[in-house]
Write an enzyme that holds these catalytic residues in place. Structure first.
Site, PDB file in Angstrom:
ATOM      1  N   HIS A 278      -7.470   8.171  11.177  1.00 28.52           N
ATOM      2  CA  HIS A 278      -7.273   6.915  11.227  1.00 28.52           C
ATOM      3  C   HIS A 278      -5.771   6.490  11.248  1.00 28.52           C
ATOM      4  O   HIS A 278      -4.973   5.478  10.807  1.00 28.52           O
ATOM      5  CB  HIS A 278      -8.110   5.903  10.034  1.00 28.52           C
ATOM      6  CG  HIS A 278      -9.281   5.803  10.312  1.00 28.52           C
ATOM      7  ND1 HIS A 278     -10.205   5.475   9.247  1.00 28.52           N
ATOM      8  CD2 HIS A 278     -10.294   5.906  11.560  1.00 28.52           C
ATOM      9  CE1 HIS A 278     -11.617   5.453   9.926  1.00 28.52           C
ATOM     10  NE2 HIS A 278     -11.399   5.618  11.144  1.00 28.52           N
TER      11      HIS A 278
ATOM     12  N   CYS B 262      11.414  -2.078  17.043  1.00 30.51           N
ATOM     13  CA  CYS B 262      11.562  -0.759  17.705  1.00 30.51           C
ATOM     14  C   CYS B 262      13.230  -0.644  18.150  1.00 30.51           C
ATOM     15  O   CYS B 262      13.606  -1.579  18.964  1.00 30.51           O
ATOM     16  CB  CYS B 262      10.581  -0.682  19.183  1.00 30.51           C
ATOM     17  SG  CYS B 262      10.821   0.919  20.034  1.00 30.51           S
TER      18      CYS B 262
ATOM     19  N   ARG C 124       1.021  -1.300  -0.010  1.00 31.65           N
ATOM     20  CA  ARG C 124       0.011   0.087   0.163  1.00 31.65           C
ATOM     21  C   ARG C 124       0.804   1.336  -0.079  1.00 31.65           C
ATOM     22  O   ARG C 124       0.589   2.188  -0.577  1.00 31.65           O
ATOM     23  CB  ARG C 124      -1.120  -0.115   1.359  1.00 31.65           C
ATOM     24  CG  ARG C 124      -2.007  -1.084   0.963  1.00 31.65           C
ATOM     25  CD  ARG C 124      -3.097  -1.011   2.274  1.00 31.65           C
ATOM     26  NE  ARG C 124      -3.786   0.318   2.245  1.00 31.65           N
ATOM     27  CZ  ARG C 124      -4.216   0.689   3.426  1.00 31.65           C
ATOM     28  NH1 ARG C 124      -4.028   0.003   4.815  1.00 31.65           N
ATOM     29  NH2 ARG C 124      -5.106   1.760   3.340  1.00 31.65           N
TER      30      ARG C 124
HETATM   31  N1  APR Z   1     -15.367  10.479  -5.743  1.00 35.05           N
HETATM   32  C1  APR Z   1     -15.865  10.244  -4.707  1.00 35.05           C
HETATM   33  N2  APR Z   1     -16.439   9.229  -4.008  1.00 35.05           N
HETATM   34  C2  APR Z   1     -16.254   8.048  -4.571  1.00 35.05           C
HETATM   35  C3  APR Z   1     -15.267   7.908  -5.972  1.00 35.05           C
HETATM   36  C4  APR Z   1     -14.888   9.299  -6.311  1.00 35.05           C
HETATM   37  N3  APR Z   1     -14.413   9.463  -7.396  1.00 35.05           N
HETATM   38  N4  APR Z   1     -15.340   6.583  -5.971  1.00 35.05           N
HETATM   39  C5  APR Z   1     -15.871   5.916  -5.060  1.00 35.05           C
HETATM   40  N5  APR Z   1     -16.396   6.899  -4.363  1.00 35.05           N
HETATM   41  C6  APR Z   1     -17.234   6.628  -2.941  1.00 35.05           C
HETATM   42  C7  APR Z   1     -17.940   4.897  -3.023  1.00 35.05           C
HETATM   43  O1  APR Z   1     -19.133   5.444  -3.675  1.00 35.05           O
HETATM   44  C8  APR Z   1     -18.047   4.940  -1.524  1.00 35.05           C
HETATM   45  O2  APR Z   1     -19.235   5.423  -1.113  1.00 35.05           O
HETATM   46  O3  APR Z   1     -16.377   6.599  -1.873  1.00 35.05           O
HETATM   47  C9  APR Z   1     -16.505   5.600  -0.964  1.00 35.05           C
HETATM   48  C10 APR Z   1     -15.489   4.811  -0.473  1.00 35.05           C
HETATM   49  O4  APR Z   1     -16.274   4.013   0.582  1.00 35.05           O
HETATM   50  P1  APR Z   1     -15.328   3.045   1.451  1.00 35.05           P
HETATM   51  O5  APR Z   1     -14.561   2.171   0.489  1.00 35.05           O
HETATM   52  O6  APR Z   1     -16.063   2.391   2.464  1.00 35.05           O
HETATM   53  O7  APR Z   1     -14.331   4.016   2.379  1.00 35.05           O
HETATM   54  P2  APR Z   1     -14.344   4.970   3.466  1.00 35.05           P
HETATM   55  O8  APR Z   1     -15.733   5.520   3.429  1.00 35.05           O
HETATM   56  O9  APR Z   1     -13.283   5.864   3.695  1.00 35.05           O
HETATM   57  O10 APR Z   1     -14.282   3.975   4.685  1.00 35.05           O
HETATM   58  C11 APR Z   1     -14.264   4.220   5.801  1.00 35.05           C
HETATM   59  O11 APR Z   1     -13.616   2.176   6.839  1.00 35.05           O
HETATM   60  O12 APR Z   1     -12.516   0.490   5.852  1.00 35.05           O
HETATM   61  C12 APR Z   1     -12.486   1.561   6.961  1.00 35.05           C
HETATM   62  O13 APR Z   1     -10.679   2.450   8.032  1.00 35.05           O
HETATM   63  C13 APR Z   1     -11.266   2.251   6.642  1.00 35.05           C
HETATM   64  O14 APR Z   1     -11.217   4.520   6.549  1.00 35.05           O
HETATM   65  C14 APR Z   1     -11.784   3.433   6.114  1.00 35.05           C
HETATM   66  C15 APR Z   1     -13.097   3.419   6.556  1.00 35.05           C
END
Ligand code: APR
Length: 225
Positions: free
Chosen positions: A101, A128, A52
């Protein structure tokens, strides 16, 4: 405002709920980003995080990140809370970013629970330099507490804002997903930027359906003129 993985999607950084690519498609992030996974196989977890880190290091902030950095100079006060650990907002020029996070590129001593700026060798599990315990990536794993300072500052800002902007998050993971409710209860206008509806869409004052790399520059352009 709150951002999630979607704001980095157009930089080529996969969101959490998209299928992972290549070697890692066989793994569910939920089974790697946990203290149990690290205890079970720290070397596998480190391989995933190094993958990553390389992915993010090879990516560039996109127009959405840059628009939010510009927005900070256009409004009297902006608190940017991100669930992302990729550091892209800072690379795009945003300052005082609250990393809810943690950060992918920091290391934390798993024994002393503090950030350790130790050189990370290219393989195996780094140790560490002070206590010899395993180092782990400085991110918040599932089931772990949000850093107290980030939690307090984020909820205080949400309770004291006129507009709450949510960008690129599925609004599924608490406590971050609770920030919008706090802002709403405090009387803020709430706006969601996401190409797809989310579990909270109905509660937003407005939902701007589109990719953040397209919508945010237009939003900022309209504010700047
Ligand atoms: N622009 C805006 N939004 C987008 C785009 C884009 N180009 N592409 C995808 N998305 C949206 C998707 O529709 C989805 O709703 O981004 C969102 C991503 O959702 P997740 O993958 O669930 O990510 P996130 O909401 O950041 O997850 C929250 O959960 O997995 C844990 O710790 C991890 O920080 C993360 C947290």
């Amino acid at each position: 405002m709150l951002t999630g993985a979607g704001v980095s999607a157009e930089s080529g950084v996969p969101t959490f709920r998209e299928a992972q690519t290549g070697l890692w498609e066989q793994y569910d992030p939920m089974d790697l980003a946990t203290p149990e996974a690290f205890a079970r196989d720290p070397e596998l977890v480190w391989r995933w995080y190094r993958w990553r880190r390389d992915l993010v290091a090879g990516a560039e902030p996109n127009a959405g990140h840059r628009a939010l950095a510009e927005l900070q100079s256009l409004v009297p006060r902006l608190t940017l809370v991100t669930q992302n650990v990729d550091g892209m907002h800072q690379r795009a020029g945003s300052s005082d970013v609250i990393e809810f996070h943690g950060n992918l590129f920091s290391n934390r001593c798993s024994a002393e629970a503090r950030i350790v700026n130790a050189a990370d060798d290219d393989d195996g599990v780094p140790s560490c330099p002070d206590c010899g315990g395993y180092l782990r990536p400085g991110v918040v794993w599932f089931g772990e507490a949000i850093p107290e300072e980030a939690l307090h500052a984020s909820f205080a800002a949400a309770a004291d804002c006129d507009v709450f902007l949510s960008v690129g998050t599925s609004s599924l993971v608490y406590p971050a997903a609770g920030l919008a409710d706090v802002a709403r209860e405090a009387g803020a206008v709430t706006i969601e930027v996401n190409p797809s509806p989310t579990s909270q869409s109905e509660s937003y004052t407005a939902s701007l359906r589109g990719n953040s790399g397209m919508v945010l520059p237009q939003l900022v352009e309209s504010l700047a003129h």
